[in-house]
Design an enzyme around this catalytic site. Structure first.
Site, PDB file in Angstrom:
ATOM      1  N   LYS A 112       0.832  -1.208   0.000  1.00  0.00           N
ATOM      2  CA  LYS A 112       0.000   0.000   0.000  1.00  0.00           C
ATOM      3  C   LYS A 112       0.866   1.257   0.000  1.00  0.00           C
ATOM      4  CE  LYS A 112      -2.844   2.721   3.174  1.00  0.00           C
ATOM      5  NZ  LYS A 112      -3.919   3.155   2.267  1.00  0.00           N
ATOM      6  N   ASN A 210     -15.633  -8.603  -0.035  1.00  0.00           N
ATOM      7  CA  ASN A 210     -15.416  -7.156  -0.011  1.00  0.00           C
ATOM      8  C   ASN A 210     -14.215  -6.770  -0.863  1.00  0.00           C
ATOM      9  OD1 ASN A 210     -15.766  -4.461   0.741  1.00  0.00           O
ATOM     10  ND2 ASN A 210     -14.345  -4.634   2.432  1.00  0.00           N
ATOM     11  N   ASP A 590     -12.499   4.114  10.569  1.00  0.00           N
ATOM     12  CA  ASP A 590     -13.112   3.277   9.547  1.00  0.00           C
ATOM     13  C   ASP A 590     -14.610   3.217   9.841  1.00  0.00           C
ATOM     14  OD1 ASP A 590     -12.833   0.894   7.451  1.00  0.00           O
ATOM     15  OD2 ASP A 590     -14.056   0.144   9.107  1.00  0.00           O
ATOM     16  N   ARG A 616      -6.148   0.303  -1.237  1.00  0.00           N
ATOM     17  CA  ARG A 616      -7.150   0.490  -0.182  1.00  0.00           C
ATOM     18  C   ARG A 616      -7.254  -0.783   0.656  1.00  0.00           C
ATOM     19  NH1 ARG A 616     -10.129   2.964   3.635  1.00  0.00           N
ATOM     20  NH2 ARG A 616     -12.348   2.544   3.529  1.00  0.00           N
ATOM     21  N   HIS A 742     -26.965   4.419   1.835  1.00  0.00           N
ATOM     22  CA  HIS A 742     -26.003   4.507   0.734  1.00  0.00           C
ATOM     23  C   HIS A 742     -25.473   3.127   0.393  1.00  0.00           C
ATOM     24  CE1 HIS A 742     -22.724   5.683  -1.830  1.00  0.00           C
ATOM     25  NE2 HIS A 742     -21.878   5.021  -1.056  1.00  0.00           N
ATOM     26  N   HIS A 753     -35.733  -4.470  -6.234  1.00  0.00           N
ATOM     27  CA  HIS A 753     -37.000  -4.557  -5.499  1.00  0.00           C
ATOM     28  C   HIS A 753     -36.744  -4.714  -3.997  1.00  0.00           C
ATOM     29  CE1 HIS A 753     -39.524  -4.511  -9.043  1.00  0.00           C
ATOM     30  NE2 HIS A 753     -38.701  -5.394  -9.608  1.00  0.00           N
ATOM     31  N   GLU A 766     -23.867   4.167  -5.987  1.00  0.00           N
ATOM     32  CA  GLU A 766     -22.824   4.265  -7.017  1.00  0.00           C
ATOM     33  C   GLU A 766     -23.434   4.131  -8.397  1.00  0.00           C
ATOM     34  OE1 GLU A 766     -20.394   2.923 -10.126  1.00  0.00           O
ATOM     35  OE2 GLU A 766     -21.639   1.476  -9.048  1.00  0.00           O
ATOM     36  N   HIS A 796     -13.142   7.316  -6.630  1.00  0.00           N
ATOM     37  CA  HIS A 796     -11.978   6.444  -6.496  1.00  0.00           C
ATOM     38  C   HIS A 796     -10.909   6.755  -7.541  1.00  0.00           C
ATOM     39  CE1 HIS A 796     -13.493   4.096  -3.232  1.00  0.00           C
ATOM     40  NE2 HIS A 796     -14.613   3.844  -3.873  1.00  0.00           N
TER      41      HIS A 796
END
Length: 859
Positions: A112, A210, A590, A616, A742, A753, A766, A796
């Site tokens: 990173k 994730n 976080d 990330r 969100h 739905h 998004e 991003h």
């Protein structure tokens, strides 16, 4: 924008630096390797001594494994090596162990920091590649010294393994002006992050994890070519260290099924029709690997666990049949993971492939596959049995896993079972040895990637007749400790959560009536503007939190410093003309960890980082027990921020489903029960925010979609309890309190739905990076009566969109959404961006909203 000038060079050069020889991972039954060519000279050698020392933090060596449930004595160097376990050694059989993949970020996030330094122009490509080479060498050596027989290579990535495959195939979208040849850092990172003239490629969730991958953009006119030699280079790099590895490639059919039609290509275009165009590139890669001395090849085909139709299954069969001649002389492993192979037809197709030596199955999340294996498994084929969980942090129940392995061996034969991980260890933290603050009892319940490697090998030893009775005994005691510990179970919480199932927890008033009441009170303009929650986490903000945590500053000084930061964020939003404000979340490390730290039943790590995408990383909490909220978590900061402005200030919460899906969750009770417990805690927080005068409360469910089971037959049950958990959090608020939620970076159209059934007043979601894919569902006639804010720009990417570009997006939205329900906002939070990017982007966003408002007024 904000990126350093990039040289056109390959990020995938092999290191030519050699070290002492380590045990080979080749199979006893594998064909003899071709003479290994000498690695070509490369400027990108392994790192300095100081860098190598820092990378040993995640080592699997004896000293790093004193923590946790695995005894030091069982891990002495040499005791697990392949050479000491050959047939005849104390009467033991050959030991076979395998790792699907390993975390690439480094035990202290070395990758990173190297990436971000390079992107900021503070370090060179050579320096980035040196860090990467050291990480790879460290990982390979660790596995070899732990005794792993089948060690993977080409699982490292500078950004994403799917993007690596796109580079390998030369499938670069035209907007990046690629001129052919080897795909270098400039093109590679432009595809991932965008550049000044071209937006990034779409990013979405990797199956139900994730982790995010970069979505390939394909069409009938794409000219595929062998454009990245990364797989061969990394195989040779490991070989130069004396380590024989299994090169790993994303399978050709999974690659195509994860792709999307490029812009301008008909949505109905069959991506699988490209299989004959990409196979020649795969065959060229295979030829190069064979020439380099590879004996094994691993194809990752996780798409096989999806519900596939007959044509898709036939595509798998045809693809591997066409590669059969290229695979001659290689042992071939096809690995599946994340779920059961869903049908006898899919299982039969996979196990009948003639060119395949071994089949890999996830036996943690795919327990039903066991029944298919018991009924019929091809004679002579190796079973790579994924019994060690690659997606969670709980120590393996070694005795239970050994029984499963022995049962399998009894069915398919001795020495036909290879002990493996359920999937890549990419999805778990790196090394428990780096956790110095977890208490001894809790630590004994855990295993991170480094410890899971040892678990795999311990099981392989036991299966071969070399069971370490001491290690198994310690493991058994840890399992018993966890089952009986009073810190795990709270009877009152269990009873309260069980009672929730008797009510569906819907708000009493329809959303249309609520919106009218809210508009009367809040008086928003048409196309109200807002942001998603976080503002840039500057070095100063991070330093303030760190200084407070380490007691370098007092609580009074900390509160004052955070207050000053919030004032700056509020002032900036007012100057920009944003309608609904946020406080910027400077007090939060976080969006999940912040809440977990204030809830009971959660534990936290110092270095339990997991890659989400690119550079990330997230540090998921560990949910080990029943969940309660001892006191209010956000009211102090939200109330403070609201007093700074007359405009509505959103109270910012993370929803129960997202807290669940972005944590390492206890595996001793159903996930929905844990989720209901979290929902009760968030409900208490919502009630307190409303009492404090907060009129707009956002409950983020960014991870709702990623928890969706891969099997359609299991999806309704998940969506029922996940949506129910969200409704629990806000079912009691007044009509005039506006509830936002969100969601980010997933495919939402198939669950629209259920999103409607969440009954939020406003949803921000998004949209921009996926080419407005979300809007297509409204073109198809779905009616959405609540407020909705499809993102108007991608946060991003460092790229700053113009006012005109954002205005054009708003116009597209107004083609399918009424102006009285449309909100204008970015795709996601601004935590990872710089203020030099945020200010002009938000300024352009507000200007675009005002421009379209004026046009609406005139019409």
């Amino acid at each position: 924008m904000g990126q350093a000038p990039l040289k056109k060079l390959s990020p995938f050069s092999a290191s030519s630096k050699r070290s002492r020889s380590l045990p080979s991972s080749s199979s006893p039954s594998a064909p003899s390797p071709s003479p290994s060519p000498s690695p070509s000279p490369s400027p990108f050698l392994s790192g300095s001594a100081s860098t190598r020392h820092s990378l040993r933090q995640g080592s699997l060596r004896q000293g790093s494994l004193r923590q946790g449930s695995l005894r030091q004595g069982s891990l002495r160097q040499g005791s697990l090596r392949q050479g000491s376990l050959r047939r005849g050694f104390f009467g033991a059989r050959t030991m076979s162990s395998h790792i699907v993949g390993y975390p690439r970020i480094g035990p202290k996030r070395e990758l990173k920091f190297a990436l971000e330094s390079f992107w900021d122009g503070k370090s060179s490509a050579d320096e980035l590649q040196k860090v990467a080479a050291d990480l790879r060498a460290s990982i390979w050596k660790q596995m070899a010294e732990a005794g792993i027989k089948y060690i993977p290579s080409n699982t490292f990535s500078y950004y994403d393994q799917v993007l690596d495959t796109t580079a390998m195939l030369g499938a670069v979208p035209p907007r990046y002006d690629w001129e052919g040849g080897e795909v270098g850092f400039d093109i590679y990172f432009s595809m991932a992050r965008g550049n000044a003239s071209a937006p990034a490629m779409e990013m979405t969730k990797w199956f139900d994890t994730n982790y995010h991958y970069i979505v390939p953009e394909l069409g009938p006119d794409v000219k595929f070519s062998y454009a990245s030699h990364k797989a061969v280079s990394e195989f040779m790099e490991a070989k130069a260290l004396g380590i024989d590895t299994i090169p790993v490639l994303l399978g050709p059919v999974t690659y195509l099924l994860l792709s999307k039609p490029a812009k301008g290509v008909e949505k109905s275009f069959s991506l699988l029709s490209l299989i004959n165009k990409i196979l020649p590139v795969y065959q060229e890669v295979l030829a190069k690997l064979k020439s380099a001395g590879a004996r094994w090849i691993q194809f990752d085909e996780p798409a096989l666990v999806m519900d596939l139709d007959t044509n898709q299954l036939q595509a798998f069969s045809d693809a591997y049949s066409q590669m059969e001649s290229s695979l001659a002389g290689l042992n071939v492993l096809v690995a599946t993971y994340f779920a059961d192979v869903p049908s006898p037809e899919a299982y039969k197709m996979l196990t009948s492939l003639k060119c395949v030596t071994g089949s890999g199955f996830d036996l943690v999340r795919g327990t039903k596959t066991l029944d298919l294996i018991k009924e019929n498994f091809p004679p002579g084929r190796l079973l790579f049995a994924g019994v060690v969980d690659g997606r969670n942090v709980w120590a393996n129940d070694l005795s239970a896993s050994l029984k499963t392995l022995q049962t399998l061996e009894g069915i398919i034969g001795e020495e036909k079972v290879v002990v493996s991980t359920s999937c890549s260890l990419l999805h778990t933290a790196v090394d428990l040895a780096n956790e110095t603050r977890l208490d001894r009892e809790l630590k004994s319940w855990l295993a991170f990637a480094a410890q899971k490697v040892v678990e795999v090998n311990a099981l392989a030893k036991a299966l071969s007749g070399l069971k370490d009775e001491g290690l198994f005994s310690v493991n058994s005691m840890a399992q018993a400790s966890r089952r009986s510990s009073p810190r795990v179970t709270n009877a009152s919480v269990q009873q309260a959560a069980a009672a929730l199932k008797r009510n569906d927890h819907r708000r009493a008033t329809e959303v249309s009536a609520r919106l009218q009441a809210q508009q009367k009170k809040l008086n928003f303009p048409a196309l109200p503007t807002t942001t998603i929650g976080s503002f840039p986490q500057t070095p100063d903000v991070r330093r303030i939190r760190k200084d407070y945590k380490t007691k370098k500053i007092s609580e009074i000084d900390y509160v004052q410093a955070i207050k000053e930061n919030i004032q700056k964020v509020v002032k900036l939003q007012e100057e920009l003309g944003i309608d609904v404000l946020v406080h910027g979340e400077p007090e939060r490390n976080d969006m999940v960890e912040y809440f977990g730290e204030q809830l009971s039943g959660f534990a936290f790590t110092l270095n339990g980082w997991v890659q989400s995408y690119g550079s990330r990383c997230v540090k998921p909490p560990i949910i080990y027990g029943d969940v309660t909220r001892p006191k209010a978590m956000t009211v102090f900061w939200s109330s403070m921020a609201q007093k700074m402005t007359k405009r509505p200030m959103k109270g910012m919460l993370t929803g129960p489903v997202t807290i669940l899906n972005w944590s390492f969750v206890r595996n001793d009770q159903p996930r929905n029960e844990t989720c209901y417990q979290i929902a009760m805690a968030i409900k208490d927080e919502v009630r307190d925010l409303e009492k404090a005068g907060i009129t707009v409360i956002q409950i983020d469910e960014a991870a709702l979609r990623e928890g969706l089971p891969l099997r359609k037959s299991e999806q309704d049950f998940y969506l029922d309890w996940a949506v129910h958990a969200f409704r629990i959090t806000n079912c009691d608020v007044q009509d005039t309190t506006q509830i936002h939620t969100h969601m980010c970076y997933s495919n939402f159209n198939d669950i629209i739905h259920s999103i409607i059934d969440m009954d939020a007043d406003v949803i921000t979601i998004e949209n921009s990076r996926s080419d407005e894919k979300l809007l297509s569902v409204f073109h198809e006639g779905v009616k959405y009566d609540a407020g909705i804010g499809p993102g108007v720009y991608d946060i991003h990417s460092p790229r700053i969109p113009s006012t005109e570009e954002i205005a054009d997006r708003i116009k597209k939205m107004l083609e399918v959404l009424a102006s009285n329900v449309l909100w204008v906002n970015p795709d996601c939070g601004l935590k990872t961006r710089k203020y030099s990017e945020v200010k002009p982007a938000l300024s352009n966003m507000v200007a675009a909203a005002k421009l379209i408002r004026s046009q609406l007024d005139k019409s």
